[in-house]
Design a protein around this motif. Sequence first.
Motif, PDB file in Angstrom:
ATOM      1  N   GLN A 289      -7.596  -5.732   3.622  1.00  0.00           N
ATOM      2  CA  GLN A 289      -8.340  -6.024   4.848  1.00  0.00           C
ATOM      3  C   GLN A 289      -7.430  -6.657   5.887  1.00  0.00           C
ATOM      4  N   LYS A 290      -7.356  -6.031   7.069  1.00  0.00           N
ATOM      5  CA  LYS A 290      -6.570  -6.598   8.160  1.00  0.00           C
ATOM      6  C   LYS A 290      -7.291  -7.819   8.728  1.00  0.00           C
ATOM      7  N   SER A 291      -6.495  -8.772   9.180  1.00  0.00           N
ATOM      8  CA  SER A 291      -7.060  -9.976   9.784  1.00  0.00           C
ATOM      9  C   SER A 291      -6.128 -10.409  10.914  1.00  0.00           C
ATOM     10  N   ASN A 292      -6.225 -11.668  11.311  1.00  0.00           N
ATOM     11  CA  ASN A 292      -5.382 -12.161  12.401  1.00  0.00           C
ATOM     12  C   ASN A 292      -3.928 -12.327  11.979  1.00  0.00           C
ATOM     13  N   GLN A 293      -3.680 -12.335  10.674  1.00  0.00           N
ATOM     14  CA  GLN A 293      -2.313 -12.497  10.208  1.00  0.00           C
ATOM     15  C   GLN A 293      -1.541 -11.183  10.334  1.00  0.00           C
ATOM     16  N   SER A 294      -0.245 -11.270  10.156  1.00  0.00           N
ATOM     17  CA  SER A 294       0.595 -10.076  10.289  1.00  0.00           C
ATOM     18  C   SER A 294       0.289  -9.086   9.172  1.00  0.00           C
ATOM     19  N   LEU A 295       0.613  -7.816   9.434  1.00  0.00           N
ATOM     20  CA  LEU A 295       0.374  -6.785   8.437  1.00  0.00           C
ATOM     21  C   LEU A 295       1.235  -7.025   7.195  1.00  0.00           C
ATOM     22  N   SER A 296       2.427  -7.527   7.398  1.00  0.00           N
ATOM     23  CA  SER A 296       3.301  -7.818   6.254  1.00  0.00           C
ATOM     24  C   SER A 296       2.668  -8.853   5.341  1.00  0.00           C
ATOM     25  N   GLN A 297       2.081  -9.877   5.932  1.00  0.00           N
ATOM     26  CA  GLN A 297       1.426 -10.907   5.131  1.00  0.00           C
ATOM     27  C   GLN A 297       0.196 -10.355   4.427  1.00  0.00           C
ATOM     28  N   THR A 298      -0.567  -9.511   5.139  1.00  0.00           N
ATOM     29  CA  THR A 298      -1.758  -8.888   4.535  1.00  0.00           C
ATOM     30  C   THR A 298      -1.380  -8.050   3.325  1.00  0.00           C
ATOM     31  N   MET A 299      -0.336  -7.239   3.482  1.00  0.00           N
ATOM     32  CA  MET A 299       0.093  -6.368   2.392  1.00  0.00           C
ATOM     33  C   MET A 299       0.629  -7.174   1.213  1.00  0.00           C
ATOM     34  N   ASN A 300       1.409  -8.203   1.504  1.00  0.00           N
ATOM     35  CA  ASN A 300       1.952  -9.025   0.424  1.00  0.00           C
ATOM     36  C   ASN A 300       0.843  -9.670  -0.399  1.00  0.00           C
ATOM     37  N   GLU A 301      -0.165 -10.161   0.269  1.00  0.00           N
ATOM     38  CA  GLU A 301      -1.287 -10.797  -0.429  1.00  0.00           C
ATOM     39  C   GLU A 301      -2.080  -9.774  -1.239  1.00  0.00           C
ATOM     40  N   TYR A 302      -2.195  -8.568  -0.718  1.00  0.00           N
ATOM     41  CA  TYR A 302      -2.973  -7.542  -1.426  1.00  0.00           C
ATOM     42  C   TYR A 302      -2.307  -7.164  -2.746  1.00  0.00           C
ATOM     43  N   PHE A 303      -0.993  -7.166  -2.765  1.00  0.00           N
ATOM     44  CA  PHE A 303      -0.282  -6.758  -3.982  1.00  0.00           C
ATOM     45  C   PHE A 303      -0.292  -7.828  -5.071  1.00  0.00           C
ATOM     46  N   PHE A 304      -0.846  -8.994  -4.767  1.00  0.00           N
ATOM     47  CA  PHE A 304      -1.075  -9.958  -5.841  1.00  0.00           C
ATOM     48  C   PHE A 304      -2.142  -9.438  -6.805  1.00  0.00           C
ATOM     49  N   ASP A 305      -3.065  -8.624  -6.269  1.00  0.00           N
ATOM     50  CA  ASP A 305      -4.165  -8.118  -7.096  1.00  0.00           C
ATOM     51  C   ASP A 305      -3.982  -6.646  -7.460  1.00  0.00           C
ATOM     52  N   PHE A 306      -3.546  -5.830  -6.496  1.00  0.00           N
ATOM     53  CA  PHE A 306      -3.371  -4.402  -6.744  1.00  0.00           C
ATOM     54  C   PHE A 306      -2.007  -4.191  -7.398  1.00  0.00           C
ATOM     55  N   LYS A 307      -2.011  -4.161  -8.739  1.00  0.00           N
ATOM     56  CA  LYS A 307      -0.768  -4.034  -9.487  1.00  0.00           C
ATOM     57  C   LYS A 307      -0.811  -2.803 -10.371  1.00  0.00           C
ATOM     58  N   LYS A 308       0.345  -2.438 -10.864  1.00  0.00           N
ATOM     59  CA  LYS A 308       0.464  -1.285 -11.757  1.00  0.00           C
ATOM     60  C   LYS A 308      -0.396  -1.481 -13.006  1.00  0.00           C
ATOM     61  N   GLU A 309      -0.429  -2.708 -13.515  1.00  0.00           N
ATOM     62  CA  GLU A 309      -1.215  -2.996 -14.727  1.00  0.00           C
ATOM     63  C   GLU A 309      -2.696  -2.740 -14.508  1.00  0.00           C
ATOM     64  N   LYS A 310      -3.185  -3.047 -13.315  1.00  0.00           N
ATOM     65  CA  LYS A 310      -4.601  -2.821 -13.009  1.00  0.00           C
ATOM     66  C   LYS A 310      -4.925  -1.324 -13.004  1.00  0.00           C
ATOM     67  N   VAL A 311      -4.025  -0.531 -12.505  1.00  0.00           N
ATOM     68  CA  VAL A 311      -4.239   0.924 -12.457  1.00  0.00           C
ATOM     69  C   VAL A 311      -4.215   1.504 -13.873  1.00  0.00           C
ATOM     70  N   VAL A 312      -3.294   1.031 -14.699  1.00  0.00           N
ATOM     71  CA  VAL A 312      -3.240   1.482 -16.095  1.00  0.00           C
ATOM     72  C   VAL A 312      -4.549   1.135 -16.799  1.00  0.00           C
ATOM     73  N   ASP A 313      -5.055  -0.060 -16.565  1.00  0.00           N
ATOM     74  CA  ASP A 313      -6.321  -0.471 -17.178  1.00  0.00           C
ATOM     75  C   ASP A 313      -7.484   0.382 -16.684  1.00  0.00           C
ATOM     76  N   TYR A 314      -7.442   0.784 -15.432  1.00  0.00           N
ATOM     77  CA  TYR A 314      -8.473   1.654 -14.862  1.00  0.00           C
ATOM     78  C   TYR A 314      -8.572   2.964 -15.644  1.00  0.00           C
ATOM     79  N   PHE A 315      -7.434   3.561 -15.941  1.00  0.00           N
ATOM     80  CA  PHE A 315      -7.433   4.831 -16.684  1.00  0.00           C
ATOM     81  C   PHE A 315      -7.816   4.625 -18.153  1.00  0.00           C
ATOM     82  N   ASN A 316      -7.462   3.489 -18.709  1.00  0.00           N
ATOM     83  CA  ASN A 316      -7.881   3.200 -20.088  1.00  0.00           C
ATOM     84  C   ASN A 316      -9.407   3.130 -20.194  1.00  0.00           C
ATOM     85  N   GLN A 317     -10.020   2.504 -19.224  1.00  0.00           N
ATOM     86  CA  GLN A 317     -11.490   2.414 -19.213  1.00  0.00           C
ATOM     87  C   GLN A 317     -12.109   3.796 -19.026  1.00  0.00           C
TER      88      GLN A 317
END
Length: 434
Positions: A289-317
């Motif tokens: 989600q874009k906000s008043n902060q820079s796009l770089s900061q938005t993307m960096n924060e998003y990758f704290f949650d959107f990780k490779k491990e989460k995607v692997v778990d998605y396919f396992n389920q």
Amino acid sequence: MKPDLHLTAKYDVSLPLVHLPAKRKSDKWLKMLPATFLLLLCCAAAQAQDPEIKAISSPTIKTQDTTIRKIVEELQRITDNDKQNSTAIQALLQGKEIDNISKYELIKNNIVNASETYYLLNKKIIDLKSRTTTNNLDVFITSLNNPESKALGFSLSDRIVELVEKIILKNKGEKNEKNSKIVESTKSIINSPIFQSFTSLTPPLAIANSVMNFLHSVSVNNKQINQKSLQEFEKELNKYVVYYTALNDANQKFEYGLNFNKDQLSLLQDNLYDHLSFTATSMKFPAPQKSNQSLSQTMNEYFFDFKKEKVVDYFNQLETKYAKGKRIDYESLLRENPNLKEVNNQLEDLVLQTKRYENLYNEYFTLLDSYYSKVNNSLKIAQDNGLADKSIIDNKQAEFRNLKTEAVSEIQASINIRELYSNTEKIKYRYRIF
């Protein structure tokens, strides 16, 4: 002659009864045999008794047996065809199952690798955007362009004052008040806070231009400052101006190139954001989600949650959901999750984005090479115009070469473009799934 009693029939004697043989049970089935079959048996018996008959080949006689044989052969052919068709159908079903498994594995591996590519590409965009050169290289260039610096064995500020005293005032700067004021005014222009605020681009050129304008204005009311003196002063000053102009041109073009490179990196990051949002939404992940902060900061924060491990778990389920005993119903999985195919088919754009980044990465080093060449050219001008000794220029060029090599190595190690190459190659985007 007496008749032979043995040969003479005795009509008065009754003939003995002839006992007809009892009918055997085998007679019944003999009657049931076809006439053709009996005829064949007789022929066979005759051949066994008479050698001449054996030599004669019996003609083929078409009877009802030929029809029966054809029917049996037809039934056998139909049975064989059924077996072949059954085998073919099983092969097709097995092939379809293998095809579904292959499609799913391709999609899964592509999306898992893409999740890592998103992270790496964003990280390297931010890193390259933050680059100008390096601290050491920046200090070197700033010192060359600083009018107070004696990096080449002289200070532009001191040289201008010396030229004013020597050429304009004929070394009579202290003999009268007017001359003293000219020297003080020249120093005041050089030390102006306006010029001191310039750190890397135009202070020497601005100072030289301001001093020339000042002297031309003073010459109107000062008979001692004639046109010949002004021309001679301008000629000597231009030797420095040419050097600083070349250095300033190198700085400006490098800064312009860097700004353009950063603008392209920002545009690339915007495209990466859009692509990542599409993938996350298609897989029912929360989008960044874009906000008043820079796009770089938005993307960096998003990758704290959107990780490779989460995607692997998605396919396992997903595999657990469609498991049927020890196997997975890949056909239903693909049919009921068409979004996976679409995400896979859009990965070509992500790969193209990584290639665009590679181009911008290489352009940065092209800029650095061009900058290095232009700075060396300006140093050569300083040498040719007699502003600095050859030994000093050689030392500065060697120092600049080492700093440039150090900067390249530092940036290459920090960004590690090979890491992005190897991960992107794992995405088999050429195989589109329909």
